[in-house]
Design a protein around this motif. Structure first.
Motif, short mmCIF file in Angstrom:
data_model
loop_
_atom_site.label_atom_id
_atom_site.label_comp_id
_atom_site.label_asym_id
_atom_site.label_seq_id
_atom_site.Cartn_x
_atom_site.Cartn_y
_atom_site.Cartn_z
N UNK A 316 36.66 33.68 -32.45
CA UNK A 316 36.86 32.23 -32.37
C UNK A 316 38.35 31.95 -32.50
N UNK A 317 38.95 31.37 -31.47
CA UNK A 317 40.37 31.02 -31.55
C UNK A 317 40.50 29.63 -32.16
N UNK A 318 41.27 29.54 -33.24
CA UNK A 318 41.44 28.29 -33.95
C UNK A 318 42.81 27.68 -33.61
N UNK A 319 43.01 26.39 -33.90
CA UNK A 319 44.24 25.71 -33.47
C UNK A 319 45.49 26.20 -34.18
N UNK A 320 46.60 26.10 -33.48
CA UNK A 320 47.92 26.29 -34.08
C UNK A 320 48.86 25.30 -33.40
N UNK A 321 49.53 24.47 -34.20
CA UNK A 321 50.31 23.36 -33.66
C UNK A 321 51.77 23.42 -34.11
N UNK A 322 52.66 22.98 -33.23
CA UNK A 322 54.08 22.89 -33.55
C UNK A 322 54.31 21.69 -34.46
N UNK A 323 55.06 21.92 -35.54
CA UNK A 323 55.40 20.84 -36.48
C UNK A 323 56.92 20.68 -36.51
N UNK A 324 57.36 19.47 -36.23
CA UNK A 324 58.78 19.12 -36.27
C UNK A 324 58.94 17.81 -37.03
N UNK A 325 60.17 17.36 -37.16
CA UNK A 325 60.40 16.07 -37.84
C UNK A 325 59.71 14.94 -37.10
N UNK A 326 59.54 15.08 -35.78
CA UNK A 326 58.91 14.03 -34.98
C UNK A 326 57.39 14.04 -35.10
N UNK A 327 56.80 15.21 -35.36
CA UNK A 327 55.34 15.31 -35.40
C UNK A 327 54.78 15.40 -36.82
N UNK A 328 55.67 15.58 -37.80
CA UNK A 328 55.22 15.76 -39.18
C UNK A 328 54.57 14.48 -39.71
N UNK A 329 53.41 14.65 -40.33
CA UNK A 329 52.73 13.50 -40.91
C UNK A 329 53.54 12.95 -42.07
N UNK A 330 53.49 11.65 -42.30
CA UNK A 330 54.24 11.08 -43.44
C UNK A 330 53.73 11.64 -44.76
N UNK A 331 54.62 11.71 -45.77
CA UNK A 331 54.20 12.26 -47.06
C UNK A 331 53.13 11.40 -47.70
N UNK A 332 52.25 12.05 -48.47
CA UNK A 332 51.20 11.34 -49.18
C UNK A 332 51.82 10.55 -50.34
N UNK A 333 51.49 9.26 -50.45
CA UNK A 333 52.09 8.44 -51.52
C UNK A 333 51.74 8.98 -52.89
#
Length: 333
Positions: A316-333
């Motif tokens: 089973x191939x699972x996801x792998x995604x590029x993370x950059x400053x543009x795609x990074x989710x905002x920090x949890x409050x």
């Protein structure tokens, strides 16, 4: 013998082993979700690499959360080793889990080759084995005459995405690579992905060395590389722990802001480093869900055994995604 009978038999074996360990003073780092009594539910052992690495502690938490949500379906035993290189301890954990009567083992092997014979013996004992995170060596699997499904990402493709992003945003053309443990398949694949991206971009790799997945080792290796190759403009680290070590090395060399760094895993410390501009990019292989994917595959196979179906478990191939400053989710409050 059906699966229910097999499970009961393994419970009895586990009880005897547990008493033996209790009176012999043996211990291991093991957390168990569910009752130790015979519940009739399958027991799944998750065996990981170093829990000192945030990626694997996140993996453990994800697995434990999944088990809590499916407590009526299975029990979970979580194991990890202290050191990424302690392959012998991981071998011992597999043997301990088989002796304790687990029905399935989901393993992120510390070494792609050494674990295979031990896993063969586990399968011969009737234990379902699922390989996650770091793919077992195909040649050794063939030599041992077994097939173990791999549930995990395409590490080469993920590393190539990170390398391509670096190439598109580069400050120079000479780079260095911090490799993982060189006998690990995922380390090999990430190195190949980095190399492919650099070659296509016409960038020169002036040094490529193993830092054993570890931050302190990466600090030492990266410091040496920066001293020997002051022209290096970027360091590609095959995991985020090594990227953190590279950050420290770059700072010590007085080159913060000059040497770009990329990683792989998307741990929280690297997310903050990306926000601060210390790291350019990383790859997210969704560590909190990776063990869950493996556990679900194991439960599916155990269910097939119980219903007397014999479909082979597929990779089973699972996801792998590029993370950059543009795609990074905002920090949890």
């Amino acid at each position: 013998m059906n699966v229910a009978s097999t499970v009961v038999l393994r419970r009895n074996v586990w009880f005897v082993v547990a008493l033996t360990l209790l009176f012999s003073g043996c211990s291991s780092r093991t957390d168990t979700a569910g009752s130790a009594e015979d519940s009739g539910k399958p027991r799944v052992a998750l065996i990981m690499k170093s829990l000192a690495n945030e990626f694997f502690s996140t993996m453990a938490k994800g697995a434990e959360a999944h088990q809590a949500e499916h407590a009526e379906e299975y029990e979970l035993v979580v194991n990890g080793i202290k050191d990424e290189r302690d392959v012998s301890r991981q071998v011992a954990l597999v043997e301990e889990m088989v002796a304790s009567g687990v029905d399935a083992i989901v393993i992120a092997p510390a070494d792609s080759r050494v674990l295979v014979p031990t896993l063969r013996r586990a399968m011969e004992a009737g234990v379902t084995v699922i390989n996650i995170d770091n793919r077992l060596d195909a040649e050794v699997l063939q030599e041992e005459g077994i097939t173990i499904p791999f549930v995990g990402p395409d590490n080469r493709a993920g590393a190539k995405k990170v390398g391509e992003y670096l190439a598109a945003n580069r400050k120079g053309d000479q780079v260095a690579i911090l490799e993982g443990i060189q006998t690990s398949f995922n380390a090999q694949q990430r190195r190949l992905g980095f190399e492919e991206a650099m070659k296509e971009a016409g960038m020169q790799i002036v040094s490529s060395q193993s830092a054993d997945w570890e931050m302190s080792r990466a600090n030492t290796v990266a410091s040496s590389i920066l001293s020997e190759h002051p022209e290096v403009s970027a360091i590609l680290a095959a995991n985020d722990s090594m990227a953190l070590g590279a950050i420290a090395a770059v700072k010590s060399a007085g080159r913060s802001g000059e040497v770009q760094i990329v990683g792989f895993d998307n741990i929280s410390a690297i997310q903050q480093a990306i926000r601060e501009g210390k790291v350019l990019a990383t790859a997210d292989q969704h560590g909190d869900q990776l063990a869950v994917f493996g556990i679900e595959a194991a439960l599916k196979h155990l269910s097939q055994e119980e219903s007397a179906t014999s479909d082979a478990i597929e990779d089973v191939e699972t996801p792998v995604d590029l993370i950059t400053a543009d795609t990074l989710a905002p920090p949890t409050p």
